[in-house]
Design an enzyme around this catalytic site. Structure first.
Site, PDB file in Angstrom:
ATOM      1  N   GLU A  25       0.846  -1.195   0.000  1.00 25.11           N
ATOM      2  CA  GLU A  25       0.000   0.000   0.000  1.00 25.11           C
ATOM      3  C   GLU A  25       0.881   1.245   0.000  1.00 25.11           C
ATOM      4  O   GLU A  25       2.008   1.229   0.533  1.00 25.11           O
ATOM      5  CB  GLU A  25      -0.881  -0.013   1.262  1.00 25.11           C
ATOM      6  CG  GLU A  25      -1.811   1.186   1.376  1.00 25.11           C
ATOM      7  CD  GLU A  25      -2.847   1.030   2.494  1.00 25.11           C
ATOM      8  OE1 GLU A  25      -2.626   0.204   3.400  1.00 25.11           O
ATOM      9  OE2 GLU A  25      -3.861   1.735   2.435  1.00 25.11           O
ATOM     10  N   ASN A 173     -12.563  -1.057  -0.349  1.00 25.95           N
ATOM     11  CA  ASN A 173     -11.749  -1.585   0.753  1.00 25.95           C
ATOM     12  C   ASN A 173     -12.314  -1.075   2.064  1.00 25.95           C
ATOM     13  O   ASN A 173     -12.561   0.132   2.206  1.00 25.95           O
ATOM     14  CB  ASN A 173     -10.297  -1.098   0.636  1.00 25.95           C
ATOM     15  CG  ASN A 173      -9.473  -1.491   1.851  1.00 25.95           C
ATOM     16  OD1 ASN A 173      -9.087  -2.644   1.996  1.00 25.95           O
ATOM     17  ND2 ASN A 173      -9.220  -0.543   2.748  1.00 25.95           N
ATOM     18  N   GLU A 174     -12.514  -1.959   2.990  1.00 25.75           N
ATOM     19  CA  GLU A 174     -12.992  -1.584   4.338  1.00 25.75           C
ATOM     20  C   GLU A 174     -14.091  -0.530   4.242  1.00 25.75           C
ATOM     21  O   GLU A 174     -14.008   0.532   4.873  1.00 25.75           O
ATOM     22  CB  GLU A 174     -11.824  -1.127   5.224  1.00 25.75           C
ATOM     23  CG  GLU A 174     -10.848  -2.253   5.492  1.00 25.75           C
ATOM     24  CD  GLU A 174      -9.882  -2.011   6.654  1.00 25.75           C
ATOM     25  OE1 GLU A 174      -9.811  -0.894   7.178  1.00 25.75           O
ATOM     26  OE2 GLU A 174      -9.192  -2.982   7.039  1.00 25.75           O
ATOM     27  N   TYR A 242      -6.807  -8.582  11.713  1.00 27.12           N
ATOM     28  CA  TYR A 242      -5.503  -8.333  12.330  1.00 27.12           C
ATOM     29  C   TYR A 242      -5.583  -8.867  13.761  1.00 27.12           C
ATOM     30  O   TYR A 242      -6.475  -8.466  14.522  1.00 27.12           O
ATOM     31  CB  TYR A 242      -5.197  -6.836  12.352  1.00 27.12           C
ATOM     32  CG  TYR A 242      -4.845  -6.257  11.005  1.00 27.12           C
ATOM     33  CD1 TYR A 242      -3.561  -6.380  10.485  1.00 27.12           C
ATOM     34  CD2 TYR A 242      -5.802  -5.577  10.241  1.00 27.12           C
ATOM     35  CE1 TYR A 242      -3.232  -5.845   9.244  1.00 27.12           C
ATOM     36  CE2 TYR A 242      -5.476  -5.035   8.997  1.00 27.12           C
ATOM     37  CZ  TYR A 242      -4.187  -5.176   8.507  1.00 27.12           C
ATOM     38  OH  TYR A 242      -3.862  -4.648   7.282  1.00 27.12           O
ATOM     39  N   GLU A 293      -6.233  -8.868   4.128  1.00 23.27           N
ATOM     40  CA  GLU A 293      -5.326  -8.232   5.099  1.00 23.27           C
ATOM     41  C   GLU A 293      -5.347  -9.088   6.363  1.00 23.27           C
ATOM     42  O   GLU A 293      -6.409  -9.303   6.951  1.00 23.27           O
ATOM     43  CB  GLU A 293      -5.753  -6.791   5.412  1.00 23.27           C
ATOM     44  CG  GLU A 293      -5.568  -5.859   4.230  1.00 23.27           C
ATOM     45  CD  GLU A 293      -5.872  -4.395   4.540  1.00 23.27           C
ATOM     46  OE1 GLU A 293      -5.656  -3.962   5.695  1.00 23.27           O
ATOM     47  OE2 GLU A 293      -6.336  -3.703   3.617  1.00 23.27           O
ATOM     48  N   GLN A 344       1.959  -6.117   5.775  1.00 22.50           N
ATOM     49  CA  GLN A 344       2.179  -5.848   4.378  1.00 22.50           C
ATOM     50  C   GLN A 344       3.585  -6.332   4.009  1.00 22.50           C
ATOM     51  O   GLN A 344       4.326  -6.776   4.884  1.00 22.50           O
ATOM     52  CB  GLN A 344       2.045  -4.361   4.098  1.00 22.50           C
ATOM     53  CG  GLN A 344       0.655  -3.828   4.442  1.00 22.50           C
ATOM     54  CD  GLN A 344       0.376  -2.451   3.844  1.00 22.50           C
ATOM     55  OE1 GLN A 344       1.107  -1.976   2.972  1.00 22.50           O
ATOM     56  NE2 GLN A 344      -0.668  -1.787   4.315  1.00 22.50           N
TER      57      GLN A 344
END
Ligand code: AHR
Length: 481
Positions: A25, A173-174, A242, A293, A344
Site C-alpha cells: 500500500e 476496501n474496508e 488483524y 489483510e 504488508q
C-alpha cells in the site's frame, strides 16, 4: 509424546496458490524506499524496484500482490499514476506521517513489479470517491487487447501494448470504515452498481466484495442477504483480521507470547463463522473468502526507521509463529478460501522485508513463507494430533500432497518446552527420505536487524521419520518426503 496422523484419504481440497499472497500500500515505507528505489538509484534495481526483493519474492513463489491499498485505494485516482507528468497528492491515510504521494509508482510500474516477481496483480478499486465509470476506464486501460480501444492505445503509447496481468479486482476496501463509512445495506447496493459496470467490461476478471472486519458477522449476514440476488459478478468476500498485539513487539513476556498466539488462532473461528453465513445464503461458489489483510499490528516505532514510517514494526519469532499458525489454518480450510494477503510486504505491520537505503533484510516471517511454499497448489490433507488440547503446549500442524510429495509444517506454540512427536500416515507409507528445515532460536524475541540480518534463518536438519522427532520450543519445522 504426540502423534501426528496424516489422514491421506481425507483431502480437504486444493490449496489455492493465492492463499500465499501479499499486499503493498502507498503508506509509510512500503512503496518509496521499500520496494521502489528509483531507476537512477545506486541500489541494485530492476526498472526502479529493489532487485533483492524481486529475487527473494521469486524464491518464495509469490503468487499475487495486492495494490494500491488498503484505505489509500479509496482516494486513489489511477490517472495520477500514468504518463509523464504526474501530480503530487496529499496522502490522506493519516497523511501517511506527513508524506505526500509523488505517484512515481503507478499502474505500469506496479504491474512491472508483479511481473518481475512472477506474481499476478490484484488491484483494489476506489468506490468511495470516484464513480464506477472511472474504474471501468481503468479496467479498459489495463485489460483491453492491444489496439482495441482508445485507452488500450494510450497504454501502448505509455509503453505497454499488451494488456497487463491483473486478474483480480477488489470493489472497495474496508467500506464499513474509512472506505466510505457505509452500512452493509448501503455497501451491498453500491457493490451491485459498481460490479455491473466493472464486470460487464471485463467478464473474466474476478471481483471481490468488501467483507467483514474481524468478528463483525452482521456485515457478512447483511451483505450476503442482498448480494445473493445480484445476478452476476461476485467471486469473493474480502474480509480482514488483524490479531493485533500483546505487550511490546520485542520485549514481550511468556504470557504475552501465548496471548498473541491465542488471538491469532481466532482466525479459524472467523473463517468458520463467516463460511457458515455464506453457506446459509447459498453463496459458497460466489463468495469464497479473500482474506486480503491479516497479521500482527504492534505499536509502531520498533522497526529500523524508529517511527519514521507509518506502522513499521520489528518482527520476531513470535510473529513468525503467528504466520505459521495462520497459514496452517488457511491450509486446513482451503476449501473456503480463494486468496489471502499478508499485510504488508515491506516496512509495515507483519512485513516479510525491512528496508531503507542500501539495507534490505528478511524477517522470520519471510522464512515461514519459504518453508511453506510447496503447499501452494497442493491437496490439503486432514491432520489429527494427539495430546494437543492445552494451547500453551500444543503443535500447530498442516499437511499437503503434491506431485508425489508430502509437506508437513509444524509450529511448537510453547515458548518453554520442546515437544516430541511421531508422524503416522493413514493410507500411505511414509518414506524414510525426508528433508527437514527448522526455524528456531533459543530466544523467542530473536529477530533480524540491519546489523544482524541472519540472526533467524532456517537450518536444514536430519530427521528419521521412523523414530520420534523433537521440535524445540518456539520453533517451526517443515518436513518434506
Ligand atoms: O494495512 C494498513 C491499513 O489497515 C489499511 O490501509 C486498511 O485497509 C487497514 O485498516
Amino acid at each position: 509424546m504426540k502423534k501426528i496422523y496424516l489422514m491421506y484419504p481425507q483431502k480437504t481440497g486444493r490449496i489455492a496458490p493465492e492463499i500465499y499472497g501479499h499486499f503493498t500500500e502507498h503508506i509509510g515505507g512500503v512503496i518509496y524506499d521499500g520496494i521502489w528505489v528509483g531507476k537512477d538509484s545506486e541500489i541494485p534495481n530492476i526498472n526502479g524496484f529493489r532487485k533483492e526483493i524481486i529475487e527473494k519474492m521469486r524464491v518464495i513463489k509469490a503468487p499475487v500482490i495486492r495494490w494500491p491499498g488498503g484505505c489509500f485505494a479509496e482516494s486513489y485516482d489511477w490517472r495520477d499514476g500514468i504518463g509523464v507528468d504526474r501530480p503530487v497528492r496529499l496522502n490522506w491515510w493519516k497523511n501517511s506521517d506527513g508524506k505526500t504521494e509523488p505517484n512515481e509508482v503507478g499502474t505500469h510500474e506496479f504491474a512491472d513489479f508483479c511481473e518481475f516477481c512472477g506474481a499476478s496483480a490484484y488491484f483494489a478499486a476506489n468506490m468511495t470517491s470516484v464513480p464506477p465509470l472511472h474504474i471501468q476506464r481503468w479496467m479498459d486501460y489495463c485489460l483491453s487487447p492491444k489496439g482495441s480501444t482508445t485507452l488500450a492505445l494510450e497504454r501502448e503509447r505509455n509503453g505497454h501494448p499488451e494488456p497487463f496481468n491483473i486478474p483480480y479486482w477488489g470493489v472497495g476496501n474496508e467500506n464499513w470504515g474509512d472506505g466510505g463509512d457505509m452500512t452493509p445495506d448501503h455497501y451491498a447496493d453500491e457493490y451491485r452498481r459498481y460490479s455491473i459496470v466493472m464486470g460487464n467490461c471485463a467478464p473474466k476478471a474476478e471481483l471481490y466484495a468488501c467483507g467483514s472486519n474481524a468478528f463483525d458477522y452482521n456485515w457478512t449476514t447483511e451483505t450476503m442477504r442482498k448480494l445473493r440476488t445480484s445476478r452476476k459478478h461476485i467471486n469473493g468476500f474480502a474480509m480482514h483480521y488483524y490479531c493485533g498485539c500483546a505487550g511490546d513487539p520485542l520485549e514481550f513476556t511468556k504470557e504475552e507470547w501465548t496471548e498473541l498466539l491465542k488471538k491469532a488462532a481466532r482466525m479459524e473461528e472467523i473463517i468458520e463463522k463467516n463460511w457458515h453465513i455464506i453457506s446459509a445464503y447459498g453463496m459458497e461458489d460466489r463468495a469464497k473468502l479473500v482474506i486480503d489483510e491479516w497479521g500482527c499490528w504492534h505499536p509502531g516505532g520498533s522497526g529500523p526507521s524508529k517511527g519514521g514510517n507509518l506502522f513499521e514494526q520489528q518482527s520476531t519469532m513470535r510473529d513468525a509463529m503467528v504466520s505459521a499458525l495462520t497459514l496452517n489454518i488457511f491450509n486446513k480450510h482451503c476449501d473456503k478460501i480463494r486468496m489471502a494477503n499478508v499485510a504488508q510486504l515491506v516496512n509495515n505491520l507483519h512485513a516479510l522485508f525491512l528496508a531503507g537505503g542500501e539495507h534490505c533484510i528478511t524477517t522470520p516471517t519471510y522464512h515461514v513463507f519459504d518453508m511453506y511454499k510447496e503447499h501452494q497448489g497442493a491437496d490439503s490433507i486432514n491432520v489429527t494430533v494427539t495430546d494437543n488440547e492445552k494451547f500453551e503446549n500444543s503443535l500447530t500442524v498442516s499437511a499437503s500432497f503434491k506431485d508425489g510429495k508430502t509437506l508437513v509444517t509444524i509450529g511448537n506454540l510453547s515458548c518453554t518446552e520442546d515437544a516430541e512427536f511421531t508422524l503416522e500416515a493413514v493410507g500411505m507409507e511414509i518414506s524414510k527420505d525426508a528433508e527437514a528445515a527448522l526455524l528456531t532460536s533459543d530466544d523467542m524475541h530473536s529477530h533480524n536487524t540491519f546489523d544482524s540480518p541472519e540472526n533467524v534463518v532456517p537450518i536444514n536438519v536430519d530427521i528419521d521419520l521412523t523414530k520420534a522427532v523433537t521440535i524445540p520450543k518456539n520453533s517451526i519445522m517443515s518436513i518434506r518426503f
